[in-house]
Scaffold this motif. Structure first.
Motif, PDB file in Angstrom:
ATOM      1  N   MET A 289      -1.006  13.786  10.039  1.00 25.64           N
ATOM      2  CA  MET A 289      -0.417  12.869  10.794  1.00 25.64           C
ATOM      3  C   MET A 289       0.254  11.601   9.529  1.00 25.64           C
ATOM      4  N   LEU A 290      -0.278  11.468   8.517  1.00 24.33           N
ATOM      5  CA  LEU A 290       0.057  11.244   8.089  1.00 24.33           C
ATOM      6  C   LEU A 290       1.530  11.608   7.784  1.00 24.33           C
ATOM      7  N   LEU A 291       1.339  12.875   7.083  1.00 21.66           N
ATOM      8  CA  LEU A 291       2.825  13.484   7.049  1.00 21.66           C
ATOM      9  C   LEU A 291       3.617  14.182   8.446  1.00 21.66           C
ATOM     10  N   GLY A 292       3.676  13.276   9.152  1.00 28.10           N
ATOM     11  CA  GLY A 292       4.595  13.802  10.103  1.00 28.10           C
ATOM     12  C   GLY A 292       4.376  14.889  11.116  1.00 28.10           C
ATOM     13  N   LEU A 293       3.617  15.639  10.629  1.00 30.98           N
ATOM     14  CA  LEU A 293       3.235  17.274  11.014  1.00 30.98           C
ATOM     15  C   LEU A 293       2.155  17.063  12.755  1.00 30.98           C
ATOM     16  N   SER A 294       2.040  16.080  12.672  1.00 31.23           N
ATOM     17  CA  SER A 294       0.902  16.270  13.751  1.00 31.23           C
ATOM     18  C   SER A 294       0.749  15.134  14.090  1.00 31.23           C
ATOM     19  N   ARG A 295       1.153  15.050  15.299  1.00 31.63           N
ATOM     20  CA  ARG A 295       0.935  13.191  16.559  1.00 31.63           C
ATOM     21  C   ARG A 295      -0.068  12.859  16.868  1.00 31.63           C
ATOM     22  N   PRO A 296      -0.011  11.579  16.323  1.00 34.02           N
ATOM     23  CA  PRO A 296      -1.738  10.423  16.334  1.00 34.02           C
ATOM     24  C   PRO A 296      -1.736  11.050  17.855  1.00 34.02           C
ATOM     25  N   SER A 297      -3.717  10.632  18.435  1.00 34.71           N
ATOM     26  CA  SER A 297      -3.530  10.060  19.858  1.00 34.71           C
ATOM     27  C   SER A 297      -3.052   8.781  20.209  1.00 34.71           C
ATOM     28  N   SER A 298      -3.955   7.837  18.267  1.00 36.49           N
ATOM     29  CA  SER A 298      -3.419   6.833  18.556  1.00 36.49           C
ATOM     30  C   SER A 298      -3.324   6.308  17.105  1.00 36.49           C
ATOM     31  N   GLY A 299      -3.328   5.056  17.255  1.00 33.33           N
ATOM     32  CA  GLY A 299      -3.247   4.311  15.760  1.00 33.33           C
ATOM     33  C   GLY A 299      -1.682   5.270  15.202  1.00 33.33           C
TER      34      GLY A 299
ATOM     35  N   SER B  61     -14.577   3.531   2.560  1.00 33.43           N
ATOM     36  CA  SER B  61     -13.289   3.407   2.533  1.00 33.43           C
ATOM     37  C   SER B  61     -14.048   2.460   1.031  1.00 33.43           C
ATOM     38  N   GLY B  62     -12.819   2.590  -0.206  1.00 32.71           N
ATOM     39  CA  GLY B  62     -13.682   1.666  -1.561  1.00 32.71           C
ATOM     40  C   GLY B  62     -13.596   2.427  -2.282  1.00 32.71           C
ATOM     41  N   PRO B  63     -13.660   1.738  -3.991  1.00 31.70           N
ATOM     42  CA  PRO B  63     -14.410   2.152  -5.108  1.00 31.70           C
ATOM     43  C   PRO B  63     -15.510   2.954  -4.918  1.00 31.70           C
ATOM     44  N   ILE B  64     -14.625   4.245  -5.767  1.00 28.97           N
ATOM     45  CA  ILE B  64     -15.806   5.464  -5.662  1.00 28.97           C
ATOM     46  C   ILE B  64     -17.525   3.848  -6.769  1.00 28.97           C
ATOM     47  N   SER B  65     -16.592   2.769  -7.991  1.00 28.57           N
ATOM     48  CA  SER B  65     -17.723   1.962  -9.324  1.00 28.57           C
ATOM     49  C   SER B  65     -18.782   0.992  -7.776  1.00 28.57           C
TER      50      SER B  65
ATOM     51  N   ALA C  99       0.617  -0.975  -0.126  1.00 33.90           N
ATOM     52  CA  ALA C  99      -0.103  -0.210  -0.178  1.00 33.90           C
ATOM     53  C   ALA C  99       0.698   1.273  -0.252  1.00 33.90           C
ATOM     54  N   ALA C 100       0.319   2.275  -1.297  1.00 34.36           N
ATOM     55  CA  ALA C 100       0.991   3.638  -1.317  1.00 34.36           C
ATOM     56  C   ALA C 100       1.193   4.285   0.515  1.00 34.36           C
ATOM     57  N   VAL C 101      -0.257   3.763   0.686  1.00 36.66           N
ATOM     58  CA  VAL C 101      -0.788   4.658   2.135  1.00 36.66           C
ATOM     59  C   VAL C 101      -1.476   4.481   3.059  1.00 36.66           C
ATOM     60  N   SER C 102      -0.819   3.426   4.188  1.00 34.99           N
ATOM     61  CA  SER C 102      -2.025   2.791   5.095  1.00 34.99           C
ATOM     62  C   SER C 102      -2.018   3.707   6.839  1.00 34.99           C
ATOM     63  N   VAL C 103      -3.462   3.690   6.513  1.00 36.94           N
ATOM     64  CA  VAL C 103      -3.921   3.587   7.863  1.00 36.94           C
ATOM     65  C   VAL C 103      -4.178   3.222   8.423  1.00 36.94           C
ATOM     66  N   ARG C 104      -4.226   2.809   9.702  1.00 38.97           N
ATOM     67  CA  ARG C 104      -4.765   2.427  11.180  1.00 38.97           C
ATOM     68  C   ARG C 104      -5.069   2.278  12.348  1.00 38.97           C
ATOM     69  N   GLY C 105      -6.474   2.674  12.894  1.00 39.21           N
ATOM     70  CA  GLY C 105      -6.840   3.353  13.760  1.00 39.21           C
ATOM     71  C   GLY C 105      -5.965   4.306  14.268  1.00 39.21           C
ATOM     72  N   LEU C 106      -6.704   5.157  13.487  1.00 39.94           N
ATOM     73  CA  LEU C 106      -6.226   6.903  13.672  1.00 39.94           C
ATOM     74  C   LEU C 106      -6.997   7.584  14.035  1.00 39.94           C
TER      75      LEU C 106
ATOM     76  N   VAL D 193      -9.591   5.332  12.370  1.00 42.01           N
ATOM     77  CA  VAL D 193      -9.981   5.655  10.816  1.00 42.01           C
ATOM     78  C   VAL D 193      -8.897   4.884  10.466  1.00 42.01           C
ATOM     79  N   THR D 194      -9.356   3.848   9.385  1.00 46.29           N
ATOM     80  CA  THR D 194      -8.439   2.478   8.667  1.00 46.29           C
ATOM     81  C   THR D 194      -9.241   2.877   7.238  1.00 46.29           C
ATOM     82  N   PHE D 195      -7.562   3.024   6.684  1.00 54.45           N
ATOM     83  CA  PHE D 195      -8.432   2.790   5.230  1.00 54.45           C
ATOM     84  C   PHE D 195      -7.249   2.565   4.060  1.00 54.45           C
ATOM     85  N   GLU D 196      -6.566   2.275   3.330  1.00 54.17           N
ATOM     86  CA  GLU D 196      -5.572   1.796   2.164  1.00 54.17           C
ATOM     87  C   GLU D 196      -4.960   2.653   1.179  1.00 54.17           C
ATOM     88  N   VAL D 197      -4.718   3.190   0.755  1.00 57.98           N
ATOM     89  CA  VAL D 197      -4.801   3.507  -0.520  1.00 57.98           C
ATOM     90  C   VAL D 197      -3.557   3.316  -1.762  1.00 57.98           C
TER      91      VAL D 197
END
Length: 244
Positions: free
Chosen positions: A51-61, A212-216, A5-12, A25-29
């Protein structure tokens, strides 16, 4: 193309005092996809990107890029191109001069500046001061900065803001051409009708994850629209006030 995954977010989750801005929040790109991160103002889109870019620290996840936290990603500034508030041009510079400064910081040849100016359609305005640019021209310039290092992943916060109809149409075609070359694009937006014509996948937030998923799969055919499905998932403004 890698299956990672280019991006992976888990329990953010992100809390500011007693206020929870983003919750679990959980999703993948997936690589080579254009993914729209959608939500109302205040839904948690920009907070999630920060949070993804490290500009803010997650409280959890966790949030990772190519399998690692952004801060630990080798050559992150070259692999990930970013356009969002807080990445401002150098005061008083022209478009070309600002890009040359960025190119020097990234260790890129000056010729790359001319290439990205041409890509975003700013060659004729490159020597004008950025402070004299229209909002749409500033958006194109920000995209040029994000593209300088020829990144694998683009993270764009509201890239269509300020663009006129011609500019929006150009952006849609341009982003698709980048994805067709194998790049991955994660963009936030509140322009639902435009997103519907642009993205492969959608992530809908209203503090928590709503889809989270395909628009189709969310909008499977004629007779319904992304706007209709969006409000089914997040509720109308009137419903929000009733729930409150």
């Amino acid at each position: 193309m890698s299956d990672t995954a280019a991006v992976s977010v888990r329990g953010l989750t992100k809390r500011f005092g007693e206020v929870t801005a983003v919750e679990d929040v959980t999703f993948e790109v997936r690589p080579g996809r254009i993914v729209g991160l959608l939500g109302r103002n205040g839904a948690g889109k920009t907070t999630s990107l920060r949070m993804l870019l490290g500009l803010s620290r997650p409280s959890s996840g966790t949030a990772t890029v190519f399998g690692r936290p952004y801060a630990d990603l080798p050559d992150a500034a070259r692999r990930v191109g970013v356009s969002m508030d807080g990445i401002a041009p150098m005061p008083g510079t022209s478009g070309r001069r600002d890009l040359r400064i960025w190119a020097r910081m990234l260790g890129l040849p000056a010729t790359r500046v001319d290439e990205v100016l041409d890509k975003v359609g700013l060659t004729g305005s490159a020597d004008r001061k950025i402070k004299g640019y229209s909002t749409g021209m500033r958006q194109r310039h920000a995209l040029a900065v994000a593209l300088l290092a020829d990144p694998e992943l683009l993270v764009l916060d509201e890239p269509a803001n300020g663009l006129d109809p011609d500019g929006i149409r150009w952006l849609r075609t341009f982003l698709r051409s980048l994805a067709d070359e194998g790049r991955t694009i994660l963009l936030s937006s509140h322009l639902l009708s435009e997103v519907e014509q642009t993205v492969d996948d959608v992530v809908i937030l209203q503090r928590t994850l709503r889809y989270s998923g395909p628009i189709s799969e969310l909008v499977p055919g004629s007779g319904t629209s992304l706007e209709e499905r969006f409000f089914e998932l997040v509720g109308t403004e009137a419903e929000r006030h009733v729930d409150a």
